[in-house]
Design an enzyme around this catalytic site. Structure first.
Site, PDB file in Angstrom:
ATOM      1  CG  HIS A 242       0.185 -39.443  29.336  1.00  0.00           C
ATOM      2  ND1 HIS A 242       1.481 -38.622  29.370  1.00  0.00           N
ATOM      3  CD2 HIS A 242      -0.490 -38.637  28.458  1.00  0.00           C
ATOM      4  CE1 HIS A 242       0.800 -37.402  28.726  1.00  0.00           C
ATOM      5  NE2 HIS A 242       0.080 -37.582  27.974  1.00  0.00           N
TER       6      HIS A 242
HETATM    7  C1  BDR Z   1      -3.306 -37.937  31.973  1.00  0.00           C
HETATM    8  O1  BDR Z   1      -4.425 -37.325  31.688  1.00  0.00           O
HETATM    9  C2  BDR Z   1      -5.189 -38.323  30.901  1.00  0.00           C
HETATM   10  O2  BDR Z   1      -5.931 -37.711  30.020  1.00  0.00           O
HETATM   11  C3  BDR Z   1      -4.385 -39.558  30.666  1.00  0.00           C
HETATM   12  O3  BDR Z   1      -5.357 -40.552  30.887  1.00  0.00           O
HETATM   13  C4  BDR Z   1      -3.087 -39.372  31.496  1.00  0.00           C
HETATM   14  O4  BDR Z   1      -3.499 -40.060  32.905  1.00  0.00           O
HETATM   15  C5  BDR Z   1      -1.988 -37.308  31.202  1.00  0.00           C
HETATM   16  O5  BDR Z   1      -1.973 -36.170  31.466  1.00  0.00           O
END
Ligand code: BDR
Ligand code: CA
Length: 316
Positions: A242
């Site tokens: 992500h």
């Molecule tokens: C996002 O949620 C967090 O857990 C991760 O760091 C990322 O920014 C993904 O949905």
């Protein structure tokens, strides 16, 4: 000249990988790192940010503590980052200290001084948008000092990852997201639609471990912990890359395809709280306000990260 950026984050395993990648990118001038309540409570995201900064050999970058709580809702925290937010990775206690200036004031001061110099800053948001929304609520004029906001958050054609409809960063502070998406700041969005195209498989992890020199052990531990083992959802073992995609987008935007759309964030309904809704076909009668990444050249993005993280071997 290196691009002046501020990274607002909630480390978090994928935040940590994003930070480590940004640290070795001379194209980026990281003015500061802001931590926010998100994957972990604020105390822990601050500590993790300090530890990752030291792991990356970038103690020169100031770390600021931001908001303890979302704007209105009760805090929620990440489910896939382990007990301390960095999986099972144990980093040494940080020597570096957090700055005394609040992250929201740092954002305001940085944007105001950019405006005074007739310059602009690029903001990278890897967590809930509480800090930026608070800064915009205190001083809306700071939008004039922001070149662009590149953020990880939301889910459009993909389902949610924290609720049926909603991605974690949006659900963790939907009111903040609503404030930011209503602000007219030029925004690029890396949502689950993009990040699910870049799955960090065990094969990728093995290659990162092989190339990343002095950080290979903690990096390998972080990445291995990220494996969701959910082939049904992701099509393979591994976890979505992500937050690092925000850094990849800054460095190599040609590897990403975007589409413009008006985005709305649900901040009232219980069932759909935090859902990001894109007006792809002009149904709202409102102009597009963001560019949503719809396609990622994942192979080249991974190649970019191999090259970046290999710099830790060069600097060993
Ligand atoms: C996002 O949620 C967090 O857990 C991760 O760091 C990322 O920014 C993904 O949905
Ligand atoms: Ca994050």
């Amino acid at each position: 000249m290196a691009l002046p950026i501020i990274i607002d984050c909630d480390p978090g395993i994928d935040d940590a990988i994003a930070l480590l990648s940004a640290f070795v990118s001379p194209e980026l001038n990281i003015l500061g790192i802001c931590a926010v309540c998100g994957n972990q409570p604020l105390e822990r995201t601050v500590r993790n940010a300090l530890q990752i900064t030291e792991l990356g050999g970038r103690s020169d970058i100031p770390v600021y503590a931001g908001c303890y709580r979302p704007m209105f809702r009760a805090p929620i925290h990440g489910q896939f980052h382990g007990q301390n937010g960095l999986g099972k990775t144990e980093l040494p206690p940080p020597v570096k200290e957090v700055e005394s200036l609040h992250a929201v004031n740092f954002l305001i001061e940085s944007c105001e001084s950019a405006i005074a110099r007739q310059e602009k800053i690029t903001l990278c948001s890897l967590g809930p948008l509480t800090n930026l929304a608070t800064a915009l609520s205190m001083k809306p004029s700071i939008a004039g000092g922001i070149e662009r906001l590149v953020l990880m958050g939301g889910a459009y054609r993909e389902a949610g990852n924290r609720s049926m409809t909603s991605e974690f960063n949006m659900l963790a502070d939907p009111h903040a997201a609503h404030v930011v998406f209503s602000s007219q700041i030029p925004t690029v969005v890396l949502s689950l639609d993009a990040t699910h195209q870049a799955i960090l498989t065990p094969e990728h992890v093995a290659r990162f471990i092989a190339v990343s020199g002095r950080i290979s052990q903690p990096l390998g531990e972080l990445m291995a912990f990220w494996d969701r083992n959910d082939v049904r959802r992701y099509g393979s073992r591994g976890g979505p890359l992500h937050d690092p995609l925000v850094i990849a987008y800054l460095l190599a935007p040609a590897l990403f395809t975007t589409e413009k759309a008006r985005v709305f964030v649900e901040h009232e309904s219980e069932l759909c709280m935090g859902q990001t809704v894109a007006d792809w076909y002009g149904k709202s009668g409102q102009e597009p306000n963001v560019e949503i990444v719809t396609h990622v050249n994942a192979e080249k993005v991974f190649a970019l990260f191999y090259g970046l993280l290999a710099r830790y071997a060069e600097n060993s």
